[in-house]
Design an enzyme around this catalytic site. Sequence first.
Site, PDB file in Angstrom:
ATOM      1  N   ASN A   1       4.915  -3.912  -3.704  1.00  0.00           N
ATOM      2  CA  ASN A   1       6.184  -4.412  -2.918  1.00  0.00           C
ATOM      3  C   ASN A   1       6.076  -5.819  -2.705  1.00  0.00           C
ATOM      4  O   ASN A   1       7.325  -6.392  -2.389  1.00  0.00           O
ATOM      5  CB  ASN A   1       6.315  -3.386  -1.575  1.00  0.00           C
ATOM      6  CG  ASN A   1       6.883  -2.081  -1.893  1.00  0.00           C
ATOM      7  OD1 ASN A   1       7.745  -2.042  -2.637  1.00  0.00           O
ATOM      8  ND2 ASN A   1       5.759  -0.982  -1.744  1.00  0.00           N
TER       9      ASN A   1
ATOM     10  N   LYS B   1       0.734  -8.286  -9.361  1.00  0.00           N
ATOM     11  CA  LYS B   1      -0.488  -8.865  -9.783  1.00  0.00           C
ATOM     12  C   LYS B   1      -0.720  -8.379 -11.253  1.00  0.00           C
ATOM     13  O   LYS B   1      -0.392  -7.402 -11.702  1.00  0.00           O
ATOM     14  CB  LYS B   1      -1.845  -8.220  -9.014  1.00  0.00           C
ATOM     15  CG  LYS B   1      -2.057  -8.743  -7.458  1.00  0.00           C
ATOM     16  CD  LYS B   1      -0.851  -8.161  -6.453  1.00  0.00           C
ATOM     17  CE  LYS B   1      -1.109  -6.741  -6.482  1.00  0.00           C
ATOM     18  NZ  LYS B   1      -0.276  -6.109  -5.359  1.00  0.00           N
TER      19      LYS B   1
ATOM     20  N   TYR C   1      -0.383  15.663  -2.091  1.00  0.00           N
ATOM     21  CA  TYR C   1       0.827  15.819  -1.596  1.00  0.00           C
ATOM     22  C   TYR C   1       1.567  16.952  -2.023  1.00  0.00           C
ATOM     23  O   TYR C   1       1.486  17.577  -3.084  1.00  0.00           O
ATOM     24  CB  TYR C   1       1.643  14.469  -2.096  1.00  0.00           C
ATOM     25  CG  TYR C   1       1.613  13.392  -1.127  1.00  0.00           C
ATOM     26  CD1 TYR C   1       0.916  13.145  -0.260  1.00  0.00           C
ATOM     27  CD2 TYR C   1       2.804  12.722  -1.447  1.00  0.00           C
ATOM     28  CE1 TYR C   1       0.990  12.195   0.685  1.00  0.00           C
ATOM     29  CE2 TYR C   1       3.195  11.471  -0.477  1.00  0.00           C
ATOM     30  CZ  TYR C   1       2.260  11.298   0.437  1.00  0.00           C
ATOM     31  OH  TYR C   1       2.298  10.239   1.338  1.00  0.00           O
TER      32      TYR C   1
ATOM     33  N   VAL D   1       2.130   5.261  -6.663  1.00  0.00           N
ATOM     34  CA  VAL D   1       1.265   5.270  -7.685  1.00  0.00           C
ATOM     35  C   VAL D   1      -0.150   4.701  -7.259  1.00  0.00           C
ATOM     36  O   VAL D   1      -1.138   4.772  -7.842  1.00  0.00           O
ATOM     37  CB  VAL D   1       1.792   4.594  -9.030  1.00  0.00           C
ATOM     38  CG1 VAL D   1       0.861   4.429 -10.027  1.00  0.00           C
ATOM     39  CG2 VAL D   1       3.030   5.528  -9.310  1.00  0.00           C
ATOM     40  N   ASP D   2       0.138   3.382  -6.575  1.00  0.00           N
ATOM     41  CA  ASP D   2      -1.235   2.608  -6.335  1.00  0.00           C
ATOM     42  C   ASP D   2      -2.093   3.394  -5.509  1.00  0.00           C
ATOM     43  O   ASP D   2      -3.364   3.173  -5.705  1.00  0.00           O
ATOM     44  CB  ASP D   2      -0.779   1.288  -5.499  1.00  0.00           C
ATOM     45  CG  ASP D   2       0.022   1.512  -4.287  1.00  0.00           C
ATOM     46  OD1 ASP D   2       0.506   2.407  -3.908  1.00  0.00           O
ATOM     47  OD2 ASP D   2       0.141   0.829  -3.450  1.00  0.00           O
TER      48      ASP D   2
ATOM     49  N   ASP E   1      -6.128   0.581   1.024  1.00  0.00           N
ATOM     50  CA  ASP E   1      -5.341  -0.467   0.390  1.00  0.00           C
ATOM     51  C   ASP E   1      -4.548  -1.168   1.401  1.00  0.00           C
ATOM     52  O   ASP E   1      -3.594  -0.730   2.181  1.00  0.00           O
ATOM     53  CB  ASP E   1      -4.324   0.104  -0.627  1.00  0.00           C
ATOM     54  CG  ASP E   1      -3.823  -0.825  -1.533  1.00  0.00           C
ATOM     55  OD1 ASP E   1      -3.576  -0.534  -2.722  1.00  0.00           O
ATOM     56  OD2 ASP E   1      -3.675  -2.108  -1.201  1.00  0.00           O
TER      57      ASP E   1
ATOM     58  N   SER F   1       1.070  -4.764   1.220  1.00  0.00           N
ATOM     59  CA  SER F   1       2.575  -4.726   2.420  1.00  0.00           C
ATOM     60  C   SER F   1       2.559  -3.629   3.478  1.00  0.00           C
ATOM     61  O   SER F   1       2.761  -3.872   4.585  1.00  0.00           O
ATOM     62  CB  SER F   1       3.708  -4.378   1.476  1.00  0.00           C
ATOM     63  OG  SER F   1       3.733  -5.106   0.099  1.00  0.00           O
TER      64      SER F   1
ATOM     65  N   THR G   1       1.193 -18.384  20.952  1.00  0.00           N
ATOM     66  CA  THR G   1       1.984 -17.216  20.369  1.00  0.00           C
ATOM     67  C   THR G   1       1.223 -16.793  19.012  1.00  0.00           C
ATOM     68  O   THR G   1       0.801 -15.556  18.562  1.00  0.00           O
ATOM     69  CB  THR G   1       3.181 -17.604  19.873  1.00  0.00           C
ATOM     70  OG1 THR G   1       3.904 -18.051  21.152  1.00  0.00           O
ATOM     71  CG2 THR G   1       4.238 -16.720  19.386  1.00  0.00           C
TER      72      THR G   1
HETATM   73  N1  LIG Z   1      -1.505 -15.337  -3.101  1.00  0.00           N
HETATM   74  C1  LIG Z   1      -1.102 -14.754  -2.002  1.00  0.00           C
HETATM   75  N2  LIG Z   1       0.179 -14.813  -1.718  1.00  0.00           N
HETATM   76  C2  LIG Z   1       0.811 -14.260  -0.656  1.00  0.00           C
HETATM   77  N3  LIG Z   1       0.320 -13.383  -0.048  1.00  0.00           N
HETATM   78  C3  LIG Z   1      -1.068 -13.043  -0.268  1.00  0.00           C
HETATM   79  C4  LIG Z   1      -1.610 -13.829  -1.445  1.00  0.00           C
HETATM   80  N4  LIG Z   1      -3.098 -13.441  -1.489  1.00  0.00           N
HETATM   81  C5  LIG Z   1      -3.202 -12.455  -0.274  1.00  0.00           C
HETATM   82  N5  LIG Z   1      -1.967 -12.359   0.193  1.00  0.00           N
HETATM   83  C6  LIG Z   1      -1.843 -11.424   1.346  1.00  0.00           C
HETATM   84  O1  LIG Z   1      -1.704 -10.197   0.716  1.00  0.00           O
HETATM   85  C7  LIG Z   1      -0.726  -9.209   0.885  1.00  0.00           C
HETATM   86  C8  LIG Z   1      -0.202  -8.647  -0.280  1.00  0.00           C
HETATM   87  O2  LIG Z   1      -0.867  -7.715  -0.776  1.00  0.00           O
HETATM   88  P1  LIG Z   1      -1.135  -6.977  -2.025  1.00  0.00           P
HETATM   89  O3  LIG Z   1      -2.025  -5.830  -1.655  1.00  0.00           O
HETATM   90  O4  LIG Z   1      -0.772  -7.923  -3.264  1.00  0.00           O
HETATM   91  O5  LIG Z   1       0.278  -6.131  -1.298  1.00  0.00           O
HETATM   92  P2  LIG Z   1       1.181  -5.344  -2.339  1.00  0.00           P
HETATM   93  O6  LIG Z   1       0.430  -4.312  -3.180  1.00  0.00           O
HETATM   94  O7  LIG Z   1       1.992  -4.583  -1.351  1.00  0.00           O
HETATM   95  O8  LIG Z   1       2.270  -6.188  -3.105  1.00  0.00           O
HETATM   96  C9  LIG Z   1       0.345 -10.373   1.450  1.00  0.00           C
HETATM   97  O9  LIG Z   1       1.206  -9.740   2.547  1.00  0.00           O
HETATM   98  C10 LIG Z   1      -0.646 -11.303   2.076  1.00  0.00           C
HETATM   99  O10 LIG Z   1      -1.020 -11.011   3.569  1.00  0.00           O
HETATM  100  C1  LIG Z   2       3.079   3.111   0.826  1.00  0.00           C
HETATM  101  C2  LIG Z   2       3.356   2.134  -0.420  1.00  0.00           C
HETATM  102  C3  LIG Z   2       4.803   1.335   0.159  1.00  0.00           C
HETATM  103  C4  LIG Z   2       2.184   0.947  -0.296  1.00  0.00           C
HETATM  104  O1  LIG Z   2       2.717   0.146  -1.240  1.00  0.00           O
HETATM  105  P1  LIG Z   2       2.000  -1.432  -1.402  1.00  0.00           P
HETATM  106  O2  LIG Z   2       1.569  -1.825   0.155  1.00  0.00           O
HETATM  107  O3  LIG Z   2       0.822  -1.479  -2.173  1.00  0.00           O
HETATM  108  O4  LIG Z   2       3.128  -2.250  -1.527  1.00  0.00           O
HETATM  109  C5  LIG Z   2       3.302   2.803  -1.678  1.00  0.00           C
HETATM  110  O5  LIG Z   2       2.189   3.339  -1.911  1.00  0.00           O
HETATM  111  C6  LIG Z   2       4.390   3.636  -1.787  1.00  0.00           C
HETATM  112  O6  LIG Z   2       5.556   3.330  -2.118  1.00  0.00           O
HETATM  113  N1  LIG Z   2       4.323   5.063  -1.695  1.00  0.00           N
HETATM  114  C7  LIG Z   2       5.237   6.033  -1.779  1.00  0.00           C
HETATM  115  C8  LIG Z   2       5.237   6.808  -0.538  1.00  0.00           C
HETATM  116  C9  LIG Z   2       4.203   7.461  -0.131  1.00  0.00           C
HETATM  117  O7  LIG Z   2       2.959   7.199  -0.736  1.00  0.00           O
HETATM  118  O8  LIG Z   2       4.008   8.358   0.779  1.00  0.00           O
HETATM  119  K   LIG Z   3      -1.248  -2.373  -2.889  1.00  0.00           K
END
Ligand SMILES: Nc1ncnc2c1ncn2[C@@H]1O[C@H](COP(=O)(O)OP(=O)(O)O)[C@@H](O)[C@H]1O
Ligand SMILES: CC(C)(COP(=O)(O)O)[C@@H](O)C(=O)NCCC(=O)O
Ligand SMILES: [K+]
Length: 279
Positions: A9, A13, A92, A100-101, A120, A123, A177
């Site tokens: 989200n 990558k 589930y 999916v992740d 994991d 986000s 802060t």
């Molecule tokens: N290059 C980057 N740019 C921005 N955020 C990063 C970066 N590397 C690590 N982060 C951190 O990783 C988080 C995103 O992790 P990621 O696992 O990729 O999230 P998602 O899979 O939910 O998109 C960001 O919220 C930030 O805290």
């Molecule tokens: C919980 C998540 C948002 C985490 O996704 P990410 O942090 O990798 O972006 C993702 O696994 C998702 O959309 N799950 C669907 C709802 C669930 O797993 O119950």
């Molecule tokens: K992730």
Amino acid sequence: MILDLDIGNTLSKWRLKDAESSEIRSRGAVWTREEWRPGADIPDLDVVEAVRISSVARAGVLDETVTLLRRQVRHVFVARSLPEALGVVNGYDEPGRLGVDRWMGALAGYQLAGGCCAVDCGSAITIDFVLPGGIHLGGFIIPGLRLMKESLKLGTRNVAIDPESEADALLEPGRRTVDAVNHGIYMAAVSAINRIYSEVCDQQGISLPMLLTGGDARVVSRGVQVPHAVWPDMVYGGLEACYPLTFAERAGKMSGAPKVPEPVSLEKIRAGLAFSMLL
Ligand SMILES: Nc1ncnc2c1ncn2[C@@H]1O[C@H](COP(=O)(O)OP(=O)(O)O)[C@@H](O)[C@H]1O
Ligand SMILES: CC(C)(COP(=O)(O)O)[C@@H](O)C(=O)NCCC(=O)O
Ligand SMILES: [K+]
């Protein structure tokens, strides 16, 4: 070349892998967005013979990406959360609704370690449990570090927690802060992970190895007391296990897989829980 996509989200990558040698040639991340510009956002597709995708982004974003890729790449594999795969039974009620992740992480963790706790830190921070024998129990979802910061609206959203900062420094009361916020959300995340892990291992009567992935894994890892291993490519590992294309992958080898951490004894976990109950 194989192009692996882990579309989260926050960040999308990508990783380019040599189909013969299994060597990772390059990798990158772009902010998850509506459309992709091959050559700009991701490598030129001319060198790509197969793409494997794990995506939690909106279906629309995924469909667009797949359509674009299918036009230029011979094999496009889109991972879905299934009722069962590779010996793991999805916990589930509606298996397709598991992120999916999370499903990729559970499959990779099980292939590497058997029963495990897959965390994991993206986000959202997700914590999934798979028992020996492949029973996925389901899991927990809490806001990721960045979301917790943003929700406070204290203007500290872009001030990341320094992954190198000493864990005990993060235990001190903040005197500004940004420190009050960073120390607070760090403690919220690691306390939740430590406690959730202990409670579920206590319930199930088993101590499980913990695998940690996601963009914030390095920061969070500092405060996780449970023996664990950080595996940045764990979601990709699920793609390799589901769609093995290289010789090494067919032999069950996943890139960057860490040594499986030795979990502490169940007695120790229970003692820790009992102690925390006293407080
Ligand atoms: N290059 C980057 N740019 C921005 N955020 C990063 C970066 N590397 C690590 N982060 C951190 O990783 C988080 C995103 O992790 P990621 O696992 O990729 O999230 P998602 O899979 O939910 O998109 C960001 O919220 C930030 O805290
Ligand atoms: C919980 C998540 C948002 C985490 O996704 P990410 O942090 O990798 O972006 C993702 O696994 C998702 O959309 N799950 C669907 C709802 C669930 O797993 O119950
Ligand atoms: K992730």
